[in-house]
Motif scaffolding. Structure first.
Motif, PDB file in Angstrom:
ATOM      1  N   UNK A 174     -97.329   4.792  17.721  1.00 17.48           N
ATOM      2  CA  UNK A 174     -95.929   4.688  18.191  1.00 17.48           C
ATOM      3  C   UNK A 174     -94.796   5.011  17.425  1.00 17.48           C
ATOM      4  N   UNK A 175     -95.091   4.836  15.933  1.00 13.97           N
ATOM      5  CA  UNK A 175     -93.968   5.032  14.648  1.00 13.97           C
ATOM      6  C   UNK A 175     -93.707   6.534  15.099  1.00 13.97           C
ATOM      7  N   UNK A 176     -94.710   7.331  15.178  1.00 12.96           N
ATOM      8  CA  UNK A 176     -94.513   8.785  15.132  1.00 12.96           C
ATOM      9  C   UNK A 176     -93.989   9.415  16.238  1.00 12.96           C
ATOM     10  N   UNK A 177     -94.069   8.570  17.544  1.00  7.62           N
ATOM     11  CA  UNK A 177     -93.755   8.959  18.849  1.00  7.62           C
ATOM     12  C   UNK A 177     -92.732   7.832  19.265  1.00  7.62           C
ATOM     13  N   UNK A 178     -91.736   7.572  18.634  1.00  9.86           N
ATOM     14  CA  UNK A 178     -90.847   6.301  18.922  1.00  9.86           C
ATOM     15  C   UNK A 178     -90.303   6.534  20.448  1.00  9.86           C
ATOM     16  N   UNK A 179     -90.004   7.833  20.834  1.00 12.87           N
ATOM     17  CA  UNK A 179     -89.166   7.924  21.985  1.00 12.87           C
ATOM     18  C   UNK A 179     -90.173   8.272  23.169  1.00 12.87           C
ATOM     19  N   UNK A 180     -91.754   8.073  23.154  1.00 11.80           N
ATOM     20  CA  UNK A 180     -92.334   8.355  24.337  1.00 11.80           C
ATOM     21  C   UNK A 180     -93.370   7.169  24.549  1.00 11.80           C
ATOM     22  N   UNK A 181     -93.733   7.140  25.600  1.00 15.93           N
ATOM     23  CA  UNK A 181     -94.846   6.103  26.236  1.00 15.93           C
ATOM     24  C   UNK A 181     -96.155   6.841  25.618  1.00 15.93           C
ATOM     25  N   UNK A 182     -96.857   5.694  25.196  1.00 17.31           N
ATOM     26  CA  UNK A 182     -98.141   5.818  24.732  1.00 17.31           C
ATOM     27  C   UNK A 182     -99.320   5.508  25.856  1.00 17.31           C
ATOM     28  N   UNK A 183    -100.348   6.360  26.309  1.00 16.97           N
ATOM     29  CA  UNK A 183    -101.255   5.875  27.236  1.00 16.97           C
ATOM     30  C   UNK A 183    -102.564   5.602  26.563  1.00 16.97           C
ATOM     31  N   UNK A 184    -103.186   4.732  26.961  1.00 12.25           N
ATOM     32  CA  UNK A 184    -104.363   4.400  26.189  1.00 12.25           C
ATOM     33  C   UNK A 184    -105.552   3.898  27.406  1.00 12.25           C
ATOM     34  N   UNK A 185    -106.561   4.672  27.465  1.00  7.15           N
ATOM     35  CA  UNK A 185    -107.622   4.402  28.509  1.00  7.15           C
ATOM     36  C   UNK A 185    -108.546   3.311  27.879  1.00  7.15           C
ATOM     37  N   UNK A 186    -108.474   2.003  27.680  1.00  9.51           N
ATOM     38  CA  UNK A 186    -109.316   1.062  27.081  1.00  9.51           C
ATOM     39  C   UNK A 186    -110.645   0.999  27.357  1.00  9.51           C
ATOM     40  N   UNK A 187    -111.166   1.390  28.601  1.00 10.86           N
ATOM     41  CA  UNK A 187    -112.371   1.453  28.909  1.00 10.86           C
ATOM     42  C   UNK A 187    -113.251   2.539  28.408  1.00 10.86           C
ATOM     43  N   UNK A 188    -112.418   3.488  27.722  1.00 12.35           N
ATOM     44  CA  UNK A 188    -112.884   4.584  27.039  1.00 12.35           C
ATOM     45  C   UNK A 188    -113.900   5.499  27.592  1.00 12.35           C
ATOM     46  N   UNK A 189    -114.189   5.350  29.009  1.00 10.92           N
ATOM     47  CA  UNK A 189    -114.897   6.376  29.822  1.00 10.92           C
ATOM     48  C   UNK A 189    -114.605   6.071  31.109  1.00 10.92           C
ATOM     49  N   UNK A 190    -114.894   6.939  32.039  1.00 10.55           N
ATOM     50  CA  UNK A 190    -114.502   7.053  33.505  1.00 10.55           C
ATOM     51  C   UNK A 190    -115.716   6.188  34.192  1.00 10.55           C
ATOM     52  N   UNK A 191    -114.971   5.499  35.442  1.00  6.08           N
ATOM     53  CA  UNK A 191    -115.954   4.765  35.955  1.00  6.08           C
ATOM     54  C   UNK A 191    -115.521   5.325  37.520  1.00  6.08           C
ATOM     55  N   UNK A 192    -116.319   4.637  38.563  1.00 11.89           N
ATOM     56  CA  UNK A 192    -116.238   5.032  40.044  1.00 11.89           C
ATOM     57  C   UNK A 192    -115.134   3.925  40.607  1.00 11.89           C
TER      58      UNK A 192
END
Length: 354
Positions: A174-192
């Motif tokens: 966040x400090x590096x990209x102060x003007x951007x939204x950060x997206x996290x996929x907390x499940x770390x893998x896809x599901x159905x």
């Protein structure tokens, strides 16, 4: 299907890793579906080449970037978007207060079921995508749009992707990209999409006052999810996406939470990895009723993993409960480790059947 019983959630019986069987095609309309595929694939290919050669190098948030991404979405028929924000009346989205929507220096904790998750979030927010370093790590890897798409078809470590930067904490990203939204996929893998997987602790590396917006994306028809990795699944996704006349995305944006409000301690954004594995703490699953009843508390029998305190687990539970409510799904006690085992067993089967 008994041999796959260990890959179902013990509390609910949900199998989050099984591919969703496609809707039956009317044989009379099969030539029309093939015609759609033949028309759309070249156009999407051209739009994607333009993205790779030109538009990805233009300034972030620019109109040309977003127009190109909307073309990639619109050509296959992703035209209908049903979006709703917690606490905002339907039809009054334009009057939504600024703090109720993701903005610069905030985090989107998104569901992860399909490559369309990545494309839609890119078209709307033009964010910085991150991939969790591992199911038990607090670190994330900032990755390109192409790498985020590749992650939809690979269950292995994100280190194989062409990440532009080394692993880092969310607070430093966040400090590096102060003007951007950060997206996290907390499940770390896809599901159905039929269950919310066990979350990785990567969200805990954010600062205590950073807003985290749970975002759920669901699709109609539902068979364009990609829980199974591999190039065959990628081809299946291309066929299902481009041969259907239209697709609908159901987007739900939850009320933002912070680690402070969720109960995480002050040192929750440490930079170290959490290598311990949390025992199944999701035996009591959350079901989102149509009336939108409040999310229940996590199971009192939740075990505290090494390096992850009980308060930090409550913070992850708050995000997972909201994702479950928004997606009208249940939380399950399965994660990346169980999916890797399932994929190994499924690959020996050689035939889709659910």
């Amino acid at each position: 299907m008994e041999k796959y019983g260990q890959y179902r959630d013990k509390g609910s019986g949900i199998a989050p890793f099984f591919p969703v069987p496609p809707l039956p095609y009317n044989p009379l309309f099969l030539p029309f579906y093939i015609l759609l595929l033949c028309l759309r694939v070249p156009l999407v290919t051209v739009a994607w080449i333009l993205w790779l050669l030109i538009f990805q190098w233009t300034p972030a948030g620019g109109a040309l970037r977003k127009a190109n991404l909307w073309c990639i979405l619109g050509i296959p028929g992703v035209w209908w978007i049903d979006i709703q924000v917690d606490g905002v009346r339907r039809g009054s989205l334009a009057q939504t207060p600024r703090g109720r929507l993701p903005g610069p220096a905030t985090i989107i904790a998104s569901s992860f079921t399909s490559p369309l998750d990545v494309l839609y979030l890119a078209a709307i927010f033009d964010p910085v995508f991150t991939i969790s370093q591992g199911p038990d790590s607090r670190l994330v890897r900032p990755v390109s749009l192409e790498a985020a798409l590749a992650a939809c078809f690979d269950v292995h470590s994100p280190a194989v992707f062409h990440a532009r930067q080394p692993p880092a904490t969310l607070s430093s990203v966040i400090k590096q990209y102060r003007n951007r939204v950060i997206v996290v996929f907390p499940e770390a893998t896809t599901s159905n999409g039929r269950g919310i997987l066990r979350l990785s602790p990567s969200l805990l590396s954010a600062t205590r006052d950073t807003k985290i917006f749970p975002v759920s994306l669901r699709y109609t028809p539902q068979d364009i999810v990609t829980p199974i990795p591999g190039w065959m699944e990628a081809l299946r996704f291309v066929w299902l996406l481009n041969s259907r006349p239209t697709h609908c995305i159901r987007v739900r944006i939850g009320t933002p939470v912070t680690l402070a409000s969720a109960g995480a301690p002050a040192n929750s954004h440490t930079t170290g990895n959490s290598n311990g594995k949390r025992a199944s703490g999701y035996d009591t699953n959350f079901f989102d009723t149509l009336e939108g009843s409040p999310a229940p508390k996590a199971s009192e029998e939740s075990a505290v993993a090494e390096g992850v305190s009980e308060q930090e687990i409550k913070a992850l539970d708050a995000v997972a409960d909201t994702l479950a409510r928004l997606g009208r799904a249940k939380r399950v006690g399965l994660g990346v480790a169980e999916k890797k085992q399932f994929v190994d067993a499924w690959s020996k089967r050689g035939k889709y059947r659910t």
